[in-house]
Scaffold this motif. Structure first.
Motif, PDB file in Angstrom:
ATOM      1  N   LYS A  47       0.863  -1.183   0.000  1.00 26.46           N
ATOM      2  CA  LYS A  47       0.000   0.000   0.000  1.00 26.46           C
ATOM      3  C   LYS A  47       0.899   1.231   0.000  1.00 26.46           C
ATOM      4  O   LYS A  47       1.717   1.416   0.909  1.00 26.46           O
ATOM      5  N   PHE A  48       0.745   2.068  -1.039  1.00 28.24           N
ATOM      6  CA  PHE A  48       1.667   3.174  -1.252  1.00 28.24           C
ATOM      7  C   PHE A  48       0.944   4.429  -1.737  1.00 28.24           C
ATOM      8  O   PHE A  48      -0.146   4.356  -2.293  1.00 28.24           O
ATOM      9  N   ALA A  49       1.619   5.560  -1.543  1.00 29.40           N
ATOM     10  CA  ALA A  49       1.219   6.821  -2.160  1.00 29.40           C
ATOM     11  C   ALA A  49       2.457   7.352  -2.871  1.00 29.40           C
ATOM     12  O   ALA A  49       3.461   7.673  -2.226  1.00 29.40           O
ATOM     13  N   ALA A  50       2.409   7.400  -4.186  1.00 25.53           N
ATOM     14  CA  ALA A  50       3.560   7.819  -4.993  1.00 25.53           C
ATOM     15  C   ALA A  50       3.241   9.130  -5.681  1.00 25.53           C
ATOM     16  O   ALA A  50       2.289   9.216  -6.462  1.00 25.53           O
ATOM     17  N   GLY A  51       4.039  10.151  -5.411  1.00 26.29           N
ATOM     18  CA  GLY A  51       3.761  11.484  -5.917  1.00 26.29           C
ATOM     19  C   GLY A  51       3.893  11.634  -7.414  1.00 26.29           C
ATOM     20  O   GLY A  51       3.249  12.486  -8.016  1.00 26.29           O
ATOM     21  N   SER A  52       4.744  10.821  -8.037  1.00 26.37           N
ATOM     22  CA  SER A  52       4.927  10.922  -9.481  1.00 26.37           C
ATOM     23  C   SER A  52       5.448   9.586 -10.007  1.00 26.37           C
ATOM     24  O   SER A  52       5.711   8.664  -9.238  1.00 26.37           O
ATOM     25  N   THR A  53       5.607   9.493 -11.292  1.00 28.71           N
ATOM     26  CA  THR A  53       6.079   8.239 -11.892  1.00 28.71           C
ATOM     27  C   THR A  53       7.568   8.038 -11.615  1.00 28.71           C
ATOM     28  O   THR A  53       8.304   8.992 -11.366  1.00 28.71           O
ATOM     29  N   GLY A  54       7.979   6.779 -11.673  1.00 25.67           N
ATOM     30  CA  GLY A  54       9.395   6.469 -11.556  1.00 25.67           C
ATOM     31  C   GLY A  54       9.865   6.022 -10.192  1.00 25.67           C
ATOM     32  O   GLY A  54      11.034   5.663 -10.032  1.00 25.67           O
ATOM     33  N   ALA A  55       8.996   6.010  -9.175  1.00 25.48           N
ATOM     34  CA  ALA A  55       9.411   5.555  -7.844  1.00 25.48           C
ATOM     35  C   ALA A  55       9.681   4.054  -7.879  1.00 25.48           C
ATOM     36  O   ALA A  55       8.952   3.303  -8.525  1.00 25.48           O
ATOM     37  N   THR A  56      10.719   3.599  -7.189  1.00 23.22           N
ATOM     38  CA  THR A  56      11.053   2.175  -7.179  1.00 23.22           C
ATOM     39  C   THR A  56      11.395   1.686  -5.773  1.00 23.22           C
ATOM     40  O   THR A  56      11.858   2.456  -4.923  1.00 23.22           O
ATOM     41  N   LEU A  57      11.182   0.377  -5.566  1.00 22.38           N
ATOM     42  CA  LEU A  57      11.593  -0.314  -4.346  1.00 22.38           C
ATOM     43  C   LEU A  57      12.322  -1.596  -4.739  1.00 22.38           C
ATOM     44  O   LEU A  57      12.032  -2.188  -5.774  1.00 22.38           O
ATOM     45  N   THR A  58      13.245  -2.027  -3.878  1.00 24.85           N
ATOM     46  CA  THR A  58      13.905  -3.315  -4.038  1.00 24.85           C
ATOM     47  C   THR A  58      13.779  -4.086  -2.725  1.00 24.85           C
ATOM     48  O   THR A  58      14.040  -3.532  -1.652  1.00 24.85           O
ATOM     49  N   PHE A  59      13.372  -5.351  -2.810  1.00 28.16           N
ATOM     50  CA  PHE A  59      13.283  -6.226  -1.638  1.00 28.16           C
ATOM     51  C   PHE A  59      14.425  -7.235  -1.710  1.00 28.16           C
ATOM     52  O   PHE A  59      14.572  -7.941  -2.713  1.00 28.16           O
ATOM     53  N   THR A  60      15.229  -7.310  -0.645  1.00 29.20           N
ATOM     54  CA  THR A  60      16.349  -8.245  -0.602  1.00 29.20           C
ATOM     55  C   THR A  60      16.274  -9.050   0.691  1.00 29.20           C
ATOM     56  O   THR A  60      16.057  -8.490   1.766  1.00 29.20           O
ATOM     57  N   PHE A  61      16.458 -10.369   0.579  1.00 25.06           N
ATOM     58  CA  PHE A  61      16.443 -11.262   1.728  1.00 25.06           C
ATOM     59  C   PHE A  61      17.834 -11.858   1.893  1.00 25.06           C
ATOM     60  O   PHE A  61      18.426 -12.324   0.924  1.00 25.06           O
ATOM     61  N   THR A  62      18.357 -11.844   3.136  1.00 26.37           N
ATOM     62  CA  THR A  62      19.675 -12.409   3.376  1.00 26.37           C
ATOM     63  C   THR A  62      19.683 -13.890   3.014  1.00 26.37           C
ATOM     64  O   THR A  62      18.698 -14.592   3.252  1.00 26.37           O
ATOM     65  N   PRO A  63      20.808 -14.394   2.399  1.00 26.33           N
ATOM     66  CA  PRO A  63      21.988 -13.583   2.106  1.00 26.33           C
ATOM     67  C   PRO A  63      21.840 -12.670   0.889  1.00 26.33           C
ATOM     68  O   PRO A  63      22.130 -11.505   0.960  1.00 26.33           O
ATOM     69  N   GLU A  64      21.341 -13.165  -0.254  1.00 27.58           N
ATOM     70  CA  GLU A  64      21.277 -12.293  -1.429  1.00 27.58           C
ATOM     71  C   GLU A  64      20.139 -12.669  -2.360  1.00 27.58           C
ATOM     72  O   GLU A  64      20.320 -12.733  -3.579  1.00 27.58           O
ATOM     73  N   LEU A  65      18.973 -12.929  -1.825  1.00 23.55           N
ATOM     74  CA  LEU A  65      17.794 -13.159  -2.661  1.00 23.55           C
ATOM     75  C   LEU A  65      17.127 -11.813  -2.893  1.00 23.55           C
ATOM     76  O   LEU A  65      16.732 -11.147  -1.938  1.00 23.55           O
ATOM     77  N   THR A  66      16.991 -11.394  -4.134  1.00 22.38           N
ATOM     78  CA  THR A  66      16.489 -10.051  -4.394  1.00 22.38           C
ATOM     79  C   THR A  66      15.477 -10.009  -5.532  1.00 22.38           C
ATOM     80  O   THR A  66      15.513 -10.840  -6.447  1.00 22.38           O
ATOM     81  N   THR A  67      14.609  -9.025  -5.465  1.00 17.82           N
ATOM     82  CA  THR A  67      13.613  -8.812  -6.516  1.00 17.82           C
ATOM     83  C   THR A  67      14.149  -7.951  -7.644  1.00 17.82           C
ATOM     84  O   THR A  67      13.579  -7.928  -8.729  1.00 17.82           O
ATOM     85  N   GLY A  68      15.235  -7.202  -7.379  1.00 16.45           N
ATOM     86  CA  GLY A  68      15.618  -6.145  -8.305  1.00 16.45           C
ATOM     87  C   GLY A  68      14.651  -4.980  -8.127  1.00 16.45           C
ATOM     88  O   GLY A  68      13.703  -5.048  -7.322  1.00 16.45           O
ATOM     89  N   GLU A  69      14.869  -3.922  -8.853  1.00 19.02           N
ATOM     90  CA  GLU A  69      14.020  -2.744  -8.703  1.00 19.02           C
ATOM     91  C   GLU A  69      12.593  -2.993  -9.210  1.00 19.02           C
ATOM     92  O   GLU A  69      12.406  -3.574 -10.278  1.00 19.02           O
ATOM     93  N   ILE A  70      11.633  -2.548  -8.423  1.00 20.95           N
ATOM     94  CA  ILE A  70      10.216  -2.667  -8.771  1.00 20.95           C
ATOM     95  C   ILE A  70       9.636  -1.258  -8.860  1.00 20.95           C
ATOM     96  O   ILE A  70       9.741  -0.484  -7.909  1.00 20.95           O
ATOM     97  N   GLU A  71       9.026  -0.929  -9.979  1.00 19.09           N
ATOM     98  CA  GLU A  71       8.428   0.405 -10.103  1.00 19.09           C
ATOM     99  C   GLU A  71       7.063   0.435  -9.419  1.00 19.09           C
ATOM    100  O   GLU A  71       6.240  -0.475  -9.586  1.00 19.09           O
ATOM    101  N   ILE A  72       6.840   1.480  -8.643  1.00 16.45           N
ATOM    102  CA  ILE A  72       5.569   1.683  -7.939  1.00 16.45           C
ATOM    103  C   ILE A  72       4.752   2.709  -8.717  1.00 16.45           C
ATOM    104  O   ILE A  72       5.194   3.854  -8.895  1.00 16.45           O
ATOM    105  N   PRO A  73       3.565   2.339  -9.200  1.00 20.74           N
ATOM    106  CA  PRO A  73       2.757   3.286  -9.990  1.00 20.74           C
ATOM    107  C   PRO A  73       2.401   4.533  -9.190  1.00 20.74           C
ATOM    108  O   PRO A  73       2.186   4.471  -7.975  1.00 20.74           O
ATOM    109  N   THR A  74       2.330   5.655  -9.862  1.00 14.21           N
ATOM    110  CA  THR A  74       1.965   6.895  -9.188  1.00 14.21           C
ATOM    111  C   THR A  74       0.490   6.925  -8.834  1.00 14.21           C
ATOM    112  O   THR A  74      -0.345   6.325  -9.525  1.00 14.21           O
TER     113      THR A  74
END
Length: 223
Positions: free
Chosen positions: A143-170
């Motif tokens: 659940k997010f509030a994004a002011g404009s386009t282009g916002a991203t998040l990355t989820f990483t789990f130890t040791p190195e399991l990652t989603t890479g960058e995920i764009e969050i819609p505005t």
């Protein structure tokens, strides 16, 4: 027949087992039998007392507690630091609660009092101790509030399991006349990630911020 040495050996082994069990007790894996993937030098503790559960919903404000609330251990944040009613620990970043002006992208009023992480900047991160109950592929939402386009998040789990960058819609443009950072959207399918069962430290990193408020992250096991 002397059995002094074997007794000492057995006693030492029992003592070592007890120490390991005590060390792991805070993560619950001595009871669950789940592999502990938390780095041995990590000193953060779950804000909720026990690891957050996956599948499930994790509030953004429930990031791990750091000793003395020190920056750079369970969070990296360049905004204001102050004690908050939304957390039990001494460490608190810029947190806020929903008011009457907070709405969904469909215009429905949001329940007042929900807490969120705001005023975020690129490169900041939050850490959460999590328990993945079963091996499987999990669908990430939130659940997010994004002011404009282009916002991203990355989820990483130890040791190195990652989603890479995920764009969050505005969420801009859905409710003209309403403060854009107070317009919220529930997103059910941002990314999929395969996780073995275990106890992890999950890092949520803000990439290209473009204005992003974080209320919660969701994880659903893919059938």
């Amino acid at each position: 027949m002397k059995i002094t040495q074997p007794c000492k050996t057995i006693g030492a082994a029992i003592g070592m087992f007890a120490l390991v069990a005590l060390k792991n007790a805070s993560f619950g894996d001595d009871a669950s039998g789940l592999p502990n993937q938390v780095p041995p030098d990590y000193v953060g503790k779950p804000e909720t007392g026990t690891p957050q559960t996956i599948p499930g919903i994790i509030r953004a404000v429930d990031y791990d507690q750091a000793p003395s609330g020190a920056n750079g251990i369970t969070f990296s944040y360049r905004g204001k630091l102050a004690k908050s009613a939304f957390r039990t620990g001494a460490d608190s970043i810029s947190l806020a609660g929903f008011g009457k002006g907070h709405v969904s992208t469909t215009g429905l009023p949001e329940e007042p009092g929900q807490a969120y992480v705001g005023w975020t900047q690129s490169g900041e991160w939050l850490k959460y101790t999590v328990r993945v109950a079963e091996t499987g592929t999990y669908v990430i939402g939130g659940k997010f509030a994004a002011g404009s386009t282009g916002a991203t998040l990355t989820f990483t789990f130890t040791p190195e399991l990652t989603t890479g960058e995920i764009e969050i819609p505005t969420t801009a443009g859905f409710q003209p006349g309403v403060e854009v950072y107070h317009v919220w959207e529930n997103l059910d399918h941002l990314k999929e990630i395969t996780l073995p069962a275990g106890i992890y430290v999950m890092t949520v990193k803000i990439g290209k911020v473009a204005g992003l408020n974080l209320q919660s992250f969701s994880f659903a096991k893919k059938s």
